[in-house]
Design an enzyme around this catalytic site. Structure first.
Site, mmCIF file in Angstrom:
data_model
loop_
_atom_site.group_PDB
_atom_site.id
_atom_site.type_symbol
_atom_site.label_atom_id
_atom_site.label_comp_id
_atom_site.label_asym_id
_atom_site.label_seq_id
_atom_site.Cartn_x
_atom_site.Cartn_y
_atom_site.Cartn_z
ATOM 1 C CB CYS A 230 27.234 -26.743 -1.899
ATOM 2 S SG CYS A 230 26.169 -25.309 -2.036
ATOM 3 C CG HIS B 204 29.004 -27.413 -5.549
ATOM 4 N ND1 HIS B 204 27.679 -27.765 -5.732
ATOM 5 C CD2 HIS B 204 29.000 -26.136 -5.079
ATOM 6 C CE1 HIS B 204 26.916 -26.742 -5.379
ATOM 7 N NE2 HIS B 204 27.685 -25.747 -4.990
ATOM 8 C CG ASN C 216 24.653 -23.808 -6.321
ATOM 9 O OD1 ASN C 216 24.456 -24.959 -5.918
ATOM 10 N ND2 ASN C 216 25.418 -22.949 -5.676
HETATM 11 O O1 UT7 Z 1 27.347 -23.089 -3.765
HETATM 12 C C1 UT7 Z 1 28.479 -22.631 -3.117
HETATM 13 C C2 UT7 Z 1 28.424 -21.261 -2.696
HETATM 14 N N1 UT7 Z 1 28.255 -20.293 -3.715
HETATM 15 C C3 UT7 Z 1 29.279 -19.855 -4.445
HETATM 16 O O2 UT7 Z 1 30.332 -20.418 -4.408
HETATM 17 C C4 UT7 Z 1 29.058 -18.607 -5.239
HETATM 18 C C5 UT7 Z 1 30.359 -17.867 -5.344
HETATM 19 N N2 UT7 Z 1 30.246 -16.577 -5.977
HETATM 20 C C6 UT7 Z 1 29.978 -16.374 -7.276
HETATM 21 O O3 UT7 Z 1 29.733 -17.304 -8.008
HETATM 22 C C7 UT7 Z 1 30.065 -14.969 -7.818
HETATM 23 O O4 UT7 Z 1 30.640 -14.134 -6.835
HETATM 24 C C8 UT7 Z 1 28.679 -14.399 -8.223
HETATM 25 C C9 UT7 Z 1 28.183 -15.104 -9.479
HETATM 26 C C10 UT7 Z 1 27.680 -14.573 -7.095
HETATM 27 C C11 UT7 Z 1 28.827 -12.923 -8.556
HETATM 28 O O5 UT7 Z 1 29.797 -12.737 -9.571
HETATM 29 P P1 UT7 Z 1 30.953 -11.663 -9.388
HETATM 30 O O6 UT7 Z 1 31.747 -11.669 -10.619
HETATM 31 O O7 UT7 Z 1 31.656 -11.969 -8.104
HETATM 32 O O8 UT7 Z 1 30.135 -10.319 -9.317
HETATM 33 P P2 UT7 Z 1 30.122 -9.219 -8.171
HETATM 34 O O9 UT7 Z 1 29.301 -9.710 -7.016
HETATM 35 O O10 UT7 Z 1 31.510 -8.736 -7.911
HETATM 36 O O11 UT7 Z 1 29.327 -8.073 -8.917
HETATM 37 C C12 UT7 Z 1 29.865 -7.401 -10.076
HETATM 38 C C13 UT7 Z 1 28.814 -6.443 -10.587
HETATM 39 C C14 UT7 Z 1 28.205 -5.572 -9.498
HETATM 40 O O12 UT7 Z 1 27.924 -4.308 -10.062
HETATM 41 P P3 UT7 Z 1 28.882 -3.056 -9.771
HETATM 42 O O13 UT7 Z 1 28.899 -2.891 -8.284
HETATM 43 O O14 UT7 Z 1 30.221 -3.477 -10.328
HETATM 44 O O15 UT7 Z 1 28.231 -1.951 -10.513
HETATM 45 C C15 UT7 Z 1 26.904 -6.265 -9.202
HETATM 46 O O16 UT7 Z 1 25.924 -5.389 -8.689
HETATM 47 O O17 UT7 Z 1 27.734 -7.198 -11.164
HETATM 48 C C16 UT7 Z 1 26.506 -6.747 -10.581
HETATM 49 N N3 UT7 Z 1 25.579 -7.865 -10.562
HETATM 50 C C17 UT7 Z 1 24.774 -8.155 -11.583
HETATM 51 N N4 UT7 Z 1 24.594 -7.573 -12.786
HETATM 52 C C18 UT7 Z 1 23.675 -8.129 -13.605
HETATM 53 C C19 UT7 Z 1 25.400 -8.771 -9.568
HETATM 54 N N5 UT7 Z 1 24.458 -9.652 -9.931
HETATM 55 C C20 UT7 Z 1 24.043 -9.279 -11.184
HETATM 56 C C21 UT7 Z 1 23.114 -9.802 -12.094
HETATM 57 N N6 UT7 Z 1 22.960 -9.200 -13.285
HETATM 58 N N7 UT7 Z 1 22.365 -10.890 -11.805
#
Ligand code: UT7
Length: 361
Positions: A111, A249, A279
């Site tokens: 990225c 980004h 992204n």
């Molecule tokens: O391009 C450069 C590199 N990439 C990045 O910089 C990405 C960086 N990370 C992020 O943007 C975020 O961490 C994500 C968008 C990937 C995830 O968001 P988050 O707020 O960190 O969510 P999380 O991974 O902590 O998950 C929270 C909850 C989980 O459920 P439980 O365990 O709390 O029951 C996940 O299973 O959200 C759940 N979850 C979803 N729910 C509905 C994860 N993905 C989804 C989804 N829809 N698509």
């Protein structure tokens, strides 16, 4: 002093759209979750290779600069989802463009690739090696996206953006930059099996998909982008009030907002278009820059901060002073061939390889 300035810009976004509502039909997710957690509403799914997106974006950037393909003496293609490793994607783009006078290479800093490319291209011009650098960020990330994995499939999209860099004697262009990499944590974002590591043999499809430790990446992205952008601003001898536009980004609006807060820049000076494209890795910043220019968000003499973070884990920030011209010199009539399949038909190949999304089983 011989400097380098951006004289042309362009983008090529494939027409097929995949909305959050479409994703609701595939995996256990909601438009509300995706919108509030990432800011993304829709993304593009390409019916052509990354090299073809790149070629069209490149032709549009060249037209905006008033240049032809024959002028290009260096073609830099920033990508982590290009057509092939050998030949490089840059080689394929050169063939599409017929840019036979250009040296060409891929630049993979994931990225952060575009920011790396601006620094490399600028220094090739400053050093006198090159006079017309075509720098393209292009990605076909849906190819490495597993649509059975809701934690990744909502995030990525396809697209390309390009700029032309040319020499100038004016005190404009790159004022400062900081590039970095922390390979000790490279494993937290990547495609496990997309190179030669390991023994030859059958490939587990899951190992061919992007995987990530999202929350850990999130934490690192916010601190790293904010801090490196602040250092670049200081190194440029500027203060935060001097910054007219930040083009970050586009990985997550929450990362962008937190980065802007850490940097101390209010949101009116931050360009965001992640809602439309998700992204697109190395393509996000050149696409955003092109749209910022199209929307009149760049004025002559503006100080612009580019900042990125991603696989590697790589990062890059650059302070760039815009020149006089904010209008393109010309327009290209280059277009992609029209798609012959719907978005879902295009994704069928992914479903065949990675498995059917849970709601289709
Ligand atoms: O391009 C450069 C590199 N990439 C990045 O910089 C990405 C960086 N990370 C992020 O943007 C975020 O961490 C994500 C968008 C990937 C995830 O968001 P988050 O707020 O960190 O969510 P999380 O991974 O902590 O998950 C929270 C909850 C989980 O459920 P439980 O365990 O709390 O029951 C996940 O299973 O959200 C759940 N979850 C979803 N729910 C509905 C994860 N993905 C989804 C989804 N829809 N698509």
């Amino acid at each position: 002093m011989r400097n380098a300035e951006i004289t042309g810009w362009g983008k090529c976004m494939p027409p097929n759209v995949l909305t959050n509502h479409d994703l609701e039909q595939l995996v256990d997710t909601t438009d509300e979750w995706i919108t509030t957690r990432t800011g993304i509403k829709e993304r593009r799914i390409s019916h052509v290779e990354a090299s073809e997106l790149a070629a069209v974006a490149g032709l549009r950037a060249l037209a905006a600069a008033g240049k032809t393909v024959n002028d290009v003496d260096l073609l830099l293609v920033a990508t982590c989802s290009g057509d092939s490793i050998i030949p490089s994607t840059a080689s394929v783009v050169q063939r599409h463009l017929k840019a036979w006078n250009a040296a060409a290479l891929d630049l993979n800093a994931a990225c952060s690739g575009f920011v790396y490319g601006v620094v490399v291209g600028t220094n090739m011009i400053r050093g006198g090696t090159n006079n017309t650098v075509l720098l393209i960020g292009t990605e076909k990330l849906h190819f490495v996206t597993d649509f059975t994995d809701r934690t990744t499939c909502v995030l990525f999209g396809d697209g390309a953006g390009a700029v032309v860099l040319e020499p100038t004697d004016e005190p404009i262009g790159l004022l400062s930059s900081e590039l970095g990499m922390d390979g000790s944590v490279g494993h937290i974002l990547g495609v496990p099996r997309d190179g030669t590591a390991g023994d030859p043999g059958p490939i587990d499809p899951r190992a061919s998909a992007i995987g990530m430790e999202g929350p850990e990446l999130f934490r690192r992205a916010v601190t790293t982008m904010g801090d490196s952008a602040a250092r670049a601003v200081k190194d440029a001898g500027l203060s935060l009030e001097d910054i007219d536009l930040v083009i970050p980004h586009q990985a997550n609006t929450r990362i962008i907002d937190a980065t802007a807060r850490r940097l101390g820049v209010d949101e009116s000076r931050v360009f965001v278009n992640i809602h439309s494209y998700g992204n697109t890795s190395a393509a996000t910043i050149p696409v955003a820059l092109t749209e910022a220019l199209e929307q009149g968000r760049v004025d002559p003499g503006d100080n612009i901060v580019f900042t990125a973070f991603g696989g590697g884990l790589s990062w890059g920030s650059a302070v760039y002073r815009w020149g006089e011209r904010v209008e393109p010199l010309g327009e290209s009539d280059a277009e992609l061939p029209p798609p012959d399949r719907t978005t879902m038909e295009l994704l069928q190949a992914n479903f065949d390889f990675f498995g059917l999304p849970e709601k289709l089983t």
